[in-house]
Design an enzyme around this catalytic site. Sequence first.
Site, PDB file in Angstrom:
ATOM      1  N   GLY A   1       0.804  -1.219   0.000  1.00  0.00           N
ATOM      2  CA  GLY A   1       0.000   0.000   0.000  1.00  0.00           C
ATOM      3  C   GLY A   1       0.836   1.269   0.000  1.00  0.00           C
TER       4      GLY A   1
ATOM      5  N   GLY B   1       5.969   4.065  -8.620  1.00  0.00           N
ATOM      6  CA  GLY B   1       6.614   2.761  -8.846  1.00  0.00           C
ATOM      7  C   GLY B   1       5.562   1.670  -8.941  1.00  0.00           C
ATOM      8  N   HIS B   2       4.593   1.698  -8.014  1.00  0.00           N
ATOM      9  CA  HIS B   2       3.504   0.703  -8.056  1.00  0.00           C
ATOM     10  C   HIS B   2       2.699   0.863  -9.354  1.00  0.00           C
ATOM     11  CE1 HIS B   2       3.881   1.069  -3.511  1.00  0.00           C
ATOM     12  NE2 HIS B   2       4.111  -0.198  -3.732  1.00  0.00           N
TER      13      HIS B   2
ATOM     14  N   GLN C   1       7.679  -9.773   7.692  1.00  0.00           N
ATOM     15  CA  GLN C   1       8.907  -9.348   7.013  1.00  0.00           C
ATOM     16  C   GLN C   1       9.578  -8.165   7.718  1.00  0.00           C
ATOM     17  OE1 GLN C   1       6.594  -8.518   3.283  1.00  0.00           O
ATOM     18  NE2 GLN C   1       8.101  -6.918   2.974  1.00  0.00           N
TER      19      GLN C   1
ATOM     20  N   GLY D   1       9.033  -5.023  -8.623  1.00  0.00           N
ATOM     21  CA  GLY D   1       9.879  -3.918  -9.068  1.00  0.00           C
ATOM     22  C   GLY D   1      11.362  -4.225  -8.912  1.00  0.00           C
TER      23      GLY D   1
ATOM     24  N   LYS E   1      13.420  -2.184  -7.937  1.00  0.00           N
ATOM     25  CA  LYS E   1      13.872  -1.489  -6.729  1.00  0.00           C
ATOM     26  C   LYS E   1      14.307  -2.503  -5.665  1.00  0.00           C
ATOM     27  CE  LYS E   1      13.852   1.647  -3.317  1.00  0.00           C
ATOM     28  NZ  LYS E   1      13.332   0.953  -2.193  1.00  0.00           N
ATOM     29  N   ASP E   2      13.516  -3.574  -5.518  1.00  0.00           N
ATOM     30  CA  ASP E   2      13.863  -4.635  -4.575  1.00  0.00           C
ATOM     31  C   ASP E   2      14.442  -5.802  -5.376  1.00  0.00           C
ATOM     32  OD1 ASP E   2      12.828  -3.474  -2.031  1.00  0.00           O
ATOM     33  OD2 ASP E   2      10.975  -3.457  -3.189  1.00  0.00           O
TER      34      ASP E   2
ATOM     35  N   SER F   1       9.766   5.139  -3.237  1.00  0.00           N
ATOM     36  CA  SER F   1       9.581   4.197  -2.135  1.00  0.00           C
ATOM     37  C   SER F   1       8.568   4.797  -1.174  1.00  0.00           C
ATOM     38  CB  SER F   1      10.920   3.989  -1.412  1.00  0.00           C
ATOM     39  OG  SER F   1      10.701   3.430  -0.134  1.00  0.00           O
TER      40      SER F   1
ATOM     41  N   ARG G   1       8.727   4.573   1.827  1.00  0.00           N
ATOM     42  CA  ARG G   1       9.483   5.058   2.991  1.00  0.00           C
ATOM     43  C   ARG G   1      10.063   6.465   2.779  1.00  0.00           C
ATOM     44  NH1 ARG G   1      10.871  -0.763   3.606  1.00  0.00           N
ATOM     45  NH2 ARG G   1      10.161  -1.354   5.682  1.00  0.00           N
TER      46      ARG G   1
HETATM   47  O1  PAF Z   1       7.739  -5.408  -2.139  1.00  0.00           O
HETATM   48  C1  PAF Z   1       6.813  -5.345  -1.309  1.00  0.00           C
HETATM   49  O2  PAF Z   1       6.055  -4.377  -1.233  1.00  0.00           O
HETATM   50  C2  PAF Z   1       6.612  -6.496  -0.340  1.00  0.00           C
HETATM   51  O3  PAF Z   1       7.816  -7.056   0.039  1.00  0.00           O
HETATM   52  C3  PAF Z   1       5.643  -7.580  -0.895  1.00  0.00           C
HETATM   53  C4  PAF Z   1       6.211  -8.234  -2.123  1.00  0.00           C
HETATM   54  C5  PAF Z   1       4.300  -6.948  -1.204  1.00  0.00           C
HETATM   55  C6  PAF Z   1       5.439  -8.661   0.166  1.00  0.00           C
HETATM   56  O4  PAF Z   1       4.892  -8.149   1.328  1.00  0.00           O
END
Ligand code: PAF
Length: 276
Positions: A22, A27-28, A52, A138, A140-141, A176, A178
């Site tokens: 959310g 990026g999303h 996580q 993405g 990004k990660d 991000s 964040r």
């Molecule tokens: O990249 C993210 O936003 C999270 O790590 C994901 C893949 C939604 C898993 O919680």
Amino acid sequence: MQQVSDQLRLEAKKIGFVPTMGFLHKGHLSLISKSKNIADITVVSIFVNPTQFAPNEDFNRYPRDIDSDKKILEELGVDYLFLPSADDIYPFSFQTFVTVEELSKIIEGEYRPTHFKGVTTIVNILFNCVKPHFAIFGQKDAQQAAIIKQMVNDLKMDVVIVVEPMVRESDGLAMSSRNVYLSEEERNSARLLYSSLLTAEKFVQDKEIDPERIKREMKVMLSEDKNIRLDYIKIVNADTFNEALFIEEGNVYYVLIAVRIGKTRLIDNILVRPGR
Ligand code: PAF
């Protein structure tokens, strides 16, 4: 969600899935747009996944704005929002986790030892709920994407993982959720991340073969800003995530960086190809 997906599959619809936590940003939106291009139906999930986050991390203060997210998804014409509660996902009796053993231990995993186990577990659960044909993540990660690909391959999961390029703010800062934590001064400091990555890219294009030299130059750049505390700079083979001993033509590499600025931890990366 499973019933909806079963019905869609009966109708021979291809399901594209964008898992998110959310607080949606551009990026999303690029991941959603990719899904809309390649699939008939797009499902977006929003779930801030507690497993996580380590106890000392930002789970409680992670930014959330579900009303604004819903509006964005509606405007984009996303077909379904999957919005489970923490109890739906992790009932009291929950006890099963999925771990990609080796890739989860290195790089980010050294700093966040339980993080990827939480990611692979939730991604499995979400895939079992949404039953997608495609899932879009993405760049990004980048390590997360590599770990998910490894998991899908190892467990013979019937889903295609698509990785979309990074989206940046106009000043180069990687998008991000964040970024909202950053004060104006911190935000200025954060711009140095991308500048240092561009410096690395230039070195690689100019045929520098020694990753240590590149990392040294990046460290010098970053050390000029007192707000930046470096966790790591790594140069890894983009396919294997093994650290590069030399930069070799024909290979593709990720330059990965993680820093702390104030209370915020930021990661960023760039994909580089040695010049010919
Ligand atoms: O990249 C993210 O936003 C999270 O790590 C994901 C893949 C939604 C898993 O919680």
